[in-house]
Design a protein around this motif. Structure first.
Motif, PDB file in Angstrom:
ATOM      1  N   GLY A 110     101.688  -2.595   0.185  1.00  0.00           N
ATOM      2  CA  GLY A 110     102.417  -3.396   1.150  1.00  0.00           C
ATOM      3  C   GLY A 110     103.651  -2.670   1.665  1.00  0.00           C
ATOM      4  N   ALA A 111     104.589  -3.462   2.161  1.00  0.00           N
ATOM      5  CA  ALA A 111     105.763  -2.875   2.806  1.00  0.00           C
ATOM      6  C   ALA A 111     106.881  -2.528   1.833  1.00  0.00           C
ATOM      7  N   LEU A 112     106.850  -3.114   0.635  1.00  0.00           N
ATOM      8  CA  LEU A 112     108.010  -2.978  -0.239  1.00  0.00           C
ATOM      9  C   LEU A 112     107.763  -2.222  -1.541  1.00  0.00           C
ATOM     10  N   LEU A 113     106.529  -2.190  -2.026  1.00  0.00           N
ATOM     11  CA  LEU A 113     106.240  -1.470  -3.270  1.00  0.00           C
ATOM     12  C   LEU A 113     105.892  -0.026  -2.949  1.00  0.00           C
ATOM     13  N   LYS A 114     106.836   0.846  -3.158  1.00  0.00           N
ATOM     14  CA  LYS A 114     106.656   2.259  -2.826  1.00  0.00           C
ATOM     15  C   LYS A 114     107.106   3.119  -3.991  1.00  0.00           C
ATOM     16  N   GLY A 115     106.303   4.110  -4.312  1.00  0.00           N
ATOM     17  CA  GLY A 115     106.666   5.027  -5.377  1.00  0.00           C
ATOM     18  C   GLY A 115     107.852   5.886  -4.984  1.00  0.00           C
ATOM     19  N   SER A 116     108.723   6.150  -5.939  1.00  0.00           N
ATOM     20  CA  SER A 116     109.814   7.088  -5.714  1.00  0.00           C
ATOM     21  C   SER A 116     109.251   8.508  -5.664  1.00  0.00           C
ATOM     22  N   ALA A 117     110.099   9.467  -5.346  1.00  0.00           N
ATOM     23  CA  ALA A 117     109.659  10.868  -5.318  1.00  0.00           C
ATOM     24  C   ALA A 117     109.095  11.266  -6.673  1.00  0.00           C
ATOM     25  N   GLU A 118     109.794  10.881  -7.759  1.00  0.00           N
ATOM     26  CA  GLU A 118     109.342  11.262  -9.094  1.00  0.00           C
ATOM     27  C   GLU A 118     108.065  10.538  -9.472  1.00  0.00           C
ATOM     28  N   GLN A 119     107.953   9.252  -9.117  1.00  0.00           N
ATOM     29  CA  GLN A 119     106.739   8.504  -9.416  1.00  0.00           C
ATOM     30  C   GLN A 119     105.545   9.064  -8.649  1.00  0.00           C
ATOM     31  N   SER A 120     105.781   9.454  -7.406  1.00  0.00           N
ATOM     32  CA  SER A 120     104.706  10.068  -6.623  1.00  0.00           C
ATOM     33  C   SER A 120     104.266  11.373  -7.264  1.00  0.00           C
ATOM     34  N   PHE A 121     105.233  12.192  -7.657  1.00  0.00           N
ATOM     35  CA  PHE A 121     104.903  13.458  -8.312  1.00  0.00           C
ATOM     36  C   PHE A 121     104.092  13.204  -9.579  1.00  0.00           C
ATOM     37  N   GLU A 122     104.523  12.236 -10.374  1.00  0.00           N
ATOM     38  CA  GLU A 122     103.839  11.947 -11.632  1.00  0.00           C
ATOM     39  C   GLU A 122     102.405  11.460 -11.395  1.00  0.00           C
ATOM     40  N   GLN A 123     102.196  10.644 -10.352  1.00  0.00           N
ATOM     41  CA  GLN A 123     100.839  10.189 -10.083  1.00  0.00           C
ATOM     42  C   GLN A 123      99.933  11.352  -9.702  1.00  0.00           C
ATOM     43  N   PHE A 124     100.408  12.213  -8.814  1.00  0.00           N
ATOM     44  CA  PHE A 124      99.596  13.375  -8.433  1.00  0.00           C
ATOM     45  C   PHE A 124      99.344  14.289  -9.628  1.00  0.00           C
ATOM     46  N   ALA A 125     100.331  14.432 -10.497  1.00  0.00           N
ATOM     47  CA  ALA A 125     100.176  15.285 -11.682  1.00  0.00           C
ATOM     48  C   ALA A 125      99.105  14.729 -12.610  1.00  0.00           C
ATOM     49  N   GLN A 126      99.095  13.402 -12.801  1.00  0.00           N
ATOM     50  CA  GLN A 126      98.100  12.811 -13.690  1.00  0.00           C
ATOM     51  C   GLN A 126      96.700  12.919 -13.101  1.00  0.00           C
ATOM     52  N   VAL A 127      96.567  12.727 -11.787  1.00  0.00           N
ATOM     53  CA  VAL A 127      95.270  12.920 -11.143  1.00  0.00           C
ATOM     54  C   VAL A 127      94.852  14.389 -11.258  1.00  0.00           C
ATOM     55  N   GLY A 128      95.820  15.295 -11.159  1.00  0.00           N
ATOM     56  CA  GLY A 128      95.520  16.714 -11.282  1.00  0.00           C
ATOM     57  C   GLY A 128      94.899  17.088 -12.614  1.00  0.00           C
ATOM     58  N   GLU A 129      95.194  16.324 -13.651  1.00  0.00           N
ATOM     59  CA  GLU A 129      94.632  16.603 -14.975  1.00  0.00           C
ATOM     60  C   GLU A 129      93.127  16.365 -15.024  1.00  0.00           C
ATOM     61  N   VAL A 130      92.584  15.658 -14.038  1.00  0.00           N
ATOM     62  CA  VAL A 130      91.139  15.445 -13.962  1.00  0.00           C
ATOM     63  C   VAL A 130      90.432  16.767 -13.687  1.00  0.00           C
ATOM     64  N   GLY A 131      91.121  17.660 -12.969  1.00  0.00           N
ATOM     65  CA  GLY A 131      90.550  18.971 -12.700  1.00  0.00           C
ATOM     66  C   GLY A 131      89.710  19.037 -11.444  1.00  0.00           C
ATOM     67  N   ILE A 132      90.203  18.453 -10.357  1.00  0.00           N
ATOM     68  CA  ILE A 132      89.528  18.509  -9.068  1.00  0.00           C
ATOM     69  C   ILE A 132      90.595  18.729  -8.010  1.00  0.00           C
ATOM     70  N   PRO A 133      90.347  19.588  -7.014  1.00  0.00           N
ATOM     71  CA  PRO A 133      91.353  19.836  -5.982  1.00  0.00           C
ATOM     72  C   PRO A 133      91.796  18.552  -5.284  1.00  0.00           C
ATOM     73  N   ILE A 134      93.075  18.481  -4.959  1.00  0.00           N
ATOM     74  CA  ILE A 134      93.673  17.298  -4.357  1.00  0.00           C
ATOM     75  C   ILE A 134      94.228  17.625  -2.979  1.00  0.00           C
ATOM     76  N   MET A 135      93.917  16.767  -2.005  1.00  0.00           N
ATOM     77  CA  MET A 135      94.560  16.821  -0.703  1.00  0.00           C
ATOM     78  C   MET A 135      95.601  15.709  -0.643  1.00  0.00           C
ATOM     79  N   VAL A 136      96.831  16.065  -0.383  1.00  0.00           N
ATOM     80  CA  VAL A 136      97.907  15.088  -0.234  1.00  0.00           C
ATOM     81  C   VAL A 136      97.865  14.555   1.194  1.00  0.00           C
ATOM     82  N   GLN A 137      97.740  13.232   1.328  1.00  0.00           N
ATOM     83  CA  GLN A 137      97.730  12.630   2.653  1.00  0.00           C
ATOM     84  C   GLN A 137      99.119  12.086   2.966  1.00  0.00           C
ATOM     85  N   ASP A 138      99.776  12.732   3.896  1.00  0.00           N
ATOM     86  CA  ASP A 138     101.125  12.340   4.318  1.00  0.00           C
ATOM     87  C   ASP A 138     100.982  11.527   5.598  1.00  0.00           C
TER      88      ASP A 138
END
Length: 303
Positions: A110-138
């Motif tokens: 929604g409009a108000l629940l947004k990850g902080s910079a650190e939370q965003s980094f942590e989410q991508f890092a945890q997905v990265g542990e799966v071992g598959i290339p990631i495309m960041v959608q900005d």
């Protein structure tokens, strides 16, 4: 051309007239996109109406699509979710069924629940542990700010973060800054948003584009000419498709590819789930009037 280059369009999700997912139609969509000369495809993205399908439909669409593709082209599976645990599970499911990579926006709801910079980094890092290339959608849809220093940090510190689809305002400027700051860590800088800023983004260093599945065969010519160093030919090719791209971007959105695929006999229905309204007949006819002279694969594929 780099490993991550060319045209990687988003597959629409076809529905039957009763609103159920048309899984056989999904197979035809994939076959058509292969014949369009795509370099890869993306499923379950925003232009796939991912926000209008259930978790079970998502699971089945992933499995049906990857099985039917059968390795002909690399497939990106979109896995965005506010909950990191769910994003990780989606990434693992995509990997288990043969996806080449995953794409995700930063955590938001929604409009108000947004990850902080650190939370965003942590989410991508945890997905990265799966071992598959990631495309960041900005993308503006998330409403989450992803400044260049954060994206560079992701690229350098998370091994699987390799690609970046930049479709925020002033995308070319951000691409230019990202490539300059990230260097070799930025393996796949991509253009998005239906290629509405493609030429500027290529000039800024983008190596590929993720468009809709409407006319990727025609947009591909722009990328190929540019990669070959023929800027005049790239500019001419872009001028040729721009009216259709503009109409899609400003008037139709994800409904455009479905309209074209129905017209070309790829799928049977251009149904979109409520609250999405069908295209106005005049808007639809204007779209077809703009793409017919381009003679795209989609309009002749099933006829």
């Amino acid at each position: 051309m780099t490993k991550y280059s060319g045209i990687w369009p988003v597959a629409p999700t076809p529905f039957n007239e009763d609103g159920t997912v048309d899984y056989e139609g999904m197979k035809r969509v994939i076959d058509c996109m292969v014949d369009q000369g795509s370099d890869g495809i993306c499923i379950l993205a925003n232009f796939s109406e991912q926000f209008l399908i259930t978790d079970e439909e998502r699971r089945l669409l992933t499995e049906v699509s990857l099985k039917h593709m059968a390795g002909r082209l690399p497939v990106i599976v979109t896995i965005s979710h506010y909950a990191t645990q769910i994003a990780v599970a989606r990434a693992q499911h995509a990997k288990d069924h043969g996806a080449a990579m995953v794409m995700m926006m930063p955590p938001y709801h929604g409009a108000l629940l947004k990850g902080s910079a650190e939370q965003s980094f942590e989410q991508f890092a945890q997905v990265g542990e799966v071992g598959i290339p990631i495309m960041v959608q900005d993308a503006p849809l998330s409403g989450v700010d992803l400044p260049v220093p954060l994206l560079v940090r992701m690229a350098r510190e998370i091994e699987e973060v390799r690609l970046f689809k930049i479709e925020c305002p002033q995308a070319a400027a951000k691409l230019r800054d990202l490539i300059a700051a990230g260097g070799d860590a930025i393996e796949g800088p991509f253009d998005g948003e239906e290629a509405i800023t493609l030429l500027a983004d290529l000039e800024a260093g983008a190596t590929g584009a993720m468009t809709s599945a409407m006319i990727p065969d025609q947009i591909k010519l722009v990328i190929d000419h540019f990669a070959a160093g023929d800027i005049r030919a790239a500019t001419d090719a872009y001028a040729r498709v721009l009216p259709a791209v503009n109409h899609e971007n400003r008037q139709c959105g994800f409904r455009s590819a479905k309209a074209a695929m129905v017209e070309g006999g790829v799928i049977r229905s251009e149904f979109c789930r409520h609250p999405i309204a069908p295209l106005h007949p005049q808007t639809r006819e204007s779209l077809l009037r703009l793409i017919r002279p381009l003679e795209p694969v989609v309009l002749s594929w099933g006829n």
